[in-house]
Design a protein around this motif. Sequence first.
Motif, PDB file in Angstrom:
ATOM      1  N   THR A  46     -23.839 -39.673  21.633  1.00  0.00           N
ATOM      2  CA  THR A  46     -24.805 -40.782  21.674  1.00  0.00           C
ATOM      3  C   THR A  46     -25.396 -41.000  20.289  1.00  0.00           C
ATOM      4  N   THR A  47     -25.346 -42.238  19.827  1.00  0.00           N
ATOM      5  CA  THR A  47     -25.909 -42.620  18.538  1.00  0.00           C
ATOM      6  C   THR A  47     -27.030 -43.623  18.769  1.00  0.00           C
ATOM      7  N   SER A  48     -28.146 -43.484  18.043  1.00  0.00           N
ATOM      8  CA  SER A  48     -29.313 -44.351  18.231  1.00  0.00           C
ATOM      9  C   SER A  48     -29.511 -45.255  17.031  1.00  0.00           C
ATOM     10  N   SER A  55     -21.462 -51.567  29.806  1.00  0.00           N
ATOM     11  CA  SER A  55     -20.344 -50.676  29.466  1.00  0.00           C
ATOM     12  C   SER A  55     -19.102 -51.505  29.191  1.00  0.00           C
ATOM     13  N   THR A  74     -26.941 -49.215  25.563  1.00  0.00           N
ATOM     14  CA  THR A  74     -28.204 -49.204  26.319  1.00  0.00           C
ATOM     15  C   THR A  74     -29.361 -49.573  25.404  1.00  0.00           C
ATOM     16  N   THR A  84     -17.280 -47.407  26.405  1.00  0.00           N
ATOM     17  CA  THR A  84     -18.429 -47.295  25.512  1.00  0.00           C
ATOM     18  C   THR A  84     -19.646 -47.909  26.205  1.00  0.00           C
ATOM     19  N   THR A 110     -28.929 -47.483  21.992  1.00  0.00           N
ATOM     20  CA  THR A 110     -28.137 -46.254  22.010  1.00  0.00           C
ATOM     21  C   THR A 110     -26.699 -46.602  22.392  1.00  0.00           C
ATOM     22  N   VAL A 111     -25.758 -45.939  21.709  1.00  0.00           N
ATOM     23  CA  VAL A 111     -24.330 -46.154  21.963  1.00  0.00           C
ATOM     24  C   VAL A 111     -23.720 -44.816  22.347  1.00  0.00           C
ATOM     25  N   PHE A 112     -23.202 -44.769  23.555  1.00  0.00           N
ATOM     26  CA  PHE A 112     -22.546 -43.545  24.038  1.00  0.00           C
ATOM     27  C   PHE A 112     -21.037 -43.750  24.009  1.00  0.00           C
ATOM     28  N   GLU A 113     -20.348 -42.927  23.161  1.00  0.00           N
ATOM     29  CA  GLU A 113     -18.894 -43.076  22.992  1.00  0.00           C
ATOM     30  C   GLU A 113     -18.284 -41.714  22.712  1.00  0.00           C
ATOM     31  N   THR A 168     -32.909 -48.892  25.167  1.00  0.00           N
ATOM     32  CA  THR A 168     -33.935 -48.003  25.701  1.00  0.00           C
ATOM     33  C   THR A 168     -35.315 -48.408  25.175  1.00  0.00           C
ATOM     34  N   LYS A 227     -28.403 -52.509  29.940  1.00  0.00           N
ATOM     35  CA  LYS A 227     -27.264 -51.594  29.877  1.00  0.00           C
ATOM     36  C   LYS A 227     -25.960 -52.342  30.143  1.00  0.00           C
TER      37      LYS A 227
END
Length: 414
Positions: free
Chosen positions: A121-123, A95, A102, A99, A114-117, A104, A93
């Motif tokens: 969240t987009t995989s 940051s 991770t 953004t 996975t991208v959290f923005e 997973t 992980k």
Amino acid sequence: MRTALRTSIVTAALAGAMLVPAAGSAFAAPAPQAVTSTKAAASQAKRVVINKHLVADMVNSATEAPSVKIFIVNEDGTTRPKTLASLDRGHTKQSVQGTVFTLTKAETAEPVLTVFENGVTTSFPLPKGKAATPAPSENDRYAGQAVSIGNGMVAVLRNKAEGPEAWIRAVGPQWKPGDDYMSRVLTMLNRQQTSAAVGGVSLKLTKADTAEPVLVVTEGGASKSYPLPKGKAATPSSCVSEVKHVTVGAGGMTADLTMSPKGPKAFVHAEGPGDWTLTLDRSHPKGPDSYYLRIINPNSAQPVLNWKTQGGENVPVKTASFPALPKGCTFEYKVTEEQTGSATTGVTTQTQAQTPVQAQTAVVPKGAVAAGAELPVETVADTDDSTTLAAGAGLFAIVAALGASVLRRRRNHG
């Protein structure tokens, strides 16, 4: 001039014909590269577009662990060489400016980026690879077959490389199979500690040295048995038995009896002046003739030591058995039973021709050790009558020869 014009048109047409394939190739080139990148070899990275400003190179195969490198894309479409973020199984992980990236399912064969923005969240699945080999955890070392033994306790039964173990843990009265049992340890039984008492019950690990040990729990006179998982029988740490001490005569004479794969051994020791010692074994089972001391049946699995104390021929023979060979050990020789009479009489096929007491021809120490003085050990052949017969036959031949010679001399002089 017309000729020059035609020539220019033809030249232009030929040039156009040559340029069309080249231009087509230039526009068609990205498509094959994209296909190749998605079906790349294991050592090549798969590039995915995260958004118009970010791309990720992902690697995962049977020989390479999963890894992801994030790069920034410039306005002109070029990629900056410096990585923005790097992820792998050891660092899953990161940051960067709000953004969150991770990795997973990193330990599985099919990890996912996975991208959290901006709350979304987009995989992005990585290529399929090989699951990580699980590292042994502390729980694995103590995990086993948990069985309730009453009084709010469970016995966690194990039988692996460490040998059989029964971990007694406190879990409470509400515990049932399938519940967690990694709680407080009350006691532990193994091959070194085979019994204990805890919580009002007696515990014993039976058959501990075998491949199939059993935990026996006794409470209020009633016993229950709990077989442990099958394992390996214990390997003897030593194939030499414990020492058995025996008093074999007056004056503090003792014998230390042991048994090993080489057979019985008796170390005889007399305290006092001279500090006399003697060792008997399979090769030398007989003591000095001035003192009756024998290993009876030295080639058997149950030899005994016979001896007489001072006091003459009428003193009874005493006997002591040798310790047994430790379990799991074997003799280095063929085990045979040689006894033809009672062990306490000292009569065996090996010692029949031997007489307990013979004429003493050597100086023997006086005092408490006189009876145990070490003299040359005679063999059966030494006391065999065949030697005497042979000597008599030779002497007779010599006398006959001398008589014949005397008769010839008399005839010549006559």
